[in-house]
Scaffold this active site. Sequence first.
Site, short mmCIF file in Angstrom:
data_model
loop_
_atom_site.label_atom_id
_atom_site.label_comp_id
_atom_site.label_asym_id
_atom_site.label_seq_id
_atom_site.Cartn_x
_atom_site.Cartn_y
_atom_site.Cartn_z
CG HIS A 289 -5.23 -6.28 -0.31
ND1 HIS A 289 -6.46 -6.17 0.30
CD2 HIS A 289 -5.37 -7.23 -1.28
CE1 HIS A 289 -7.31 -7.01 -0.29
NE2 HIS A 289 -6.68 -7.65 -1.25
CG PHE B 245 -13.07 1.35 7.19
CD1 PHE B 245 -12.61 0.82 5.99
CD2 PHE B 245 -13.74 0.50 8.07
CE1 PHE B 245 -12.81 -0.50 5.65
CE2 PHE B 245 -13.96 -0.85 7.74
CZ PHE B 245 -13.49 -1.33 6.52
CE1 TYR C 217 -9.38 -2.91 0.46
CE2 TYR C 217 -8.49 -0.95 -0.59
CZ TYR C 217 -8.31 -2.10 0.16
OH TYR C 217 -7.05 -2.43 0.61
NE ARG D 230 -5.95 -12.11 5.32
CZ ARG D 230 -6.68 -10.99 5.30
NH1 ARG D 230 -6.94 -10.37 4.14
NH2 ARG D 230 -7.12 -10.47 6.41
CB THR E 194 -7.22 -5.84 9.84
OG1 THR E 194 -7.72 -6.98 9.15
CG2 THR E 194 -7.51 -4.58 9.05
NE ARG F 279 -2.32 -5.81 7.12
CZ ARG F 279 -3.48 -6.30 6.72
NH1 ARG F 279 -4.07 -7.27 7.40
NH2 ARG F 279 -4.06 -5.84 5.63
CE LYS G 136 -3.88 -2.30 2.35
NZ LYS G 136 -4.81 -2.24 3.52
CD GLU H 102 -8.89 -9.05 -3.38
OE1 GLU H 102 -9.63 -8.59 -2.52
OE2 GLU H 102 -7.74 -9.48 -3.14
CG ASN I 272 -3.43 -2.45 6.98
OD1 ASN I 272 -3.30 -2.09 5.81
ND2 ASN I 272 -4.52 -3.07 7.40
O1 CDP Z 1 -6.95 -5.91 4.75
P1 CDP Z 1 -7.77 -6.88 5.58
O2 CDP Z 1 -8.41 -7.96 4.76
O3 CDP Z 1 -6.99 -7.42 6.74
O4 CDP Z 1 -8.95 -6.01 6.26
P2 CDP Z 1 -10.42 -5.63 5.70
O5 CDP Z 1 -11.36 -5.80 6.84
O6 CDP Z 1 -10.71 -6.33 4.43
O7 CDP Z 1 -10.29 -4.06 5.43
C1 CDP Z 1 -9.64 -3.58 4.27
C2 CDP Z 1 -8.77 -2.44 4.65
O8 CDP Z 1 -9.55 -1.36 5.14
C3 CDP Z 1 -7.77 -2.71 5.79
O9 CDP Z 1 -6.61 -3.39 5.39
C4 CDP Z 1 -7.46 -1.31 6.26
O10 CDP Z 1 -6.52 -0.63 5.42
C5 CDP Z 1 -8.83 -0.62 6.12
N1 CDP Z 1 -9.59 -0.63 7.39
C6 CDP Z 1 -9.69 0.55 8.12
O11 CDP Z 1 -9.17 1.59 7.71
N2 CDP Z 1 -10.40 0.56 9.31
C7 CDP Z 1 -11.00 -0.56 9.76
N3 CDP Z 1 -11.67 -0.52 10.92
C8 CDP Z 1 -10.90 -1.75 9.04
C9 CDP Z 1 -10.19 -1.77 7.85
MG MG Z 2 -9.87 -7.84 3.30
#
Ligand code: CDP
Ligand code: MG
Length: 140
Positions: free
Chosen positions: A115, A57, A49, A85, A91, A102, A9, A126, A112
Amino acid sequence: MERTLAIIKPDGTAARLIGEVIRRIEDEGLVIVAMRMELLSERKAEGFYFVHRHKPFFHSLVKFMTSGPVVLMVLEGDNAISRWRTLMGATDPRKADAGTIRRDLATDIERNVVHGSDGPDTAVYEINYFFKGDELCSGY
Ligand code: CDP
Ligand code: MG
């Protein structure tokens, strides 16, 4: 054999962490079969997204993801999705295991660093979102 989408990112590219992330991917034995740097448009980030479009968010996330270049990669290997992962960590970096990308390198739950696709269907979607079939250098 499985494939997954990985992204470094904009916080990762800004902090000059491209090499560090790729080192960890290759040390894990995952093979990078496609890679490209790109400055995402708002439209492309929003589409990527899409599943999060109603989350609080979402707008901040799109702003962040378009704030600088990302590195897009397709990783290949046995259980590539879960292995990537695991390397990434949770996350929220505060909840991520020690030694994960992370936990070691991220700023907060939004910024973070990386992705990764979260399942087989998402991975296919994706990968196709960013790459054409002939851009994948599989099996080298
Ligand atoms: O990336 P990951 O699959 O771990 O998390 P996600 O739940 O799919 O969320 C996608 C992305 O949104 C995260 O990697 C964060 O950059 C952002 N995010 C955020 O800003 N605030 C949150 N509470 C959850 C996710
Ligand atoms: Mg995700």
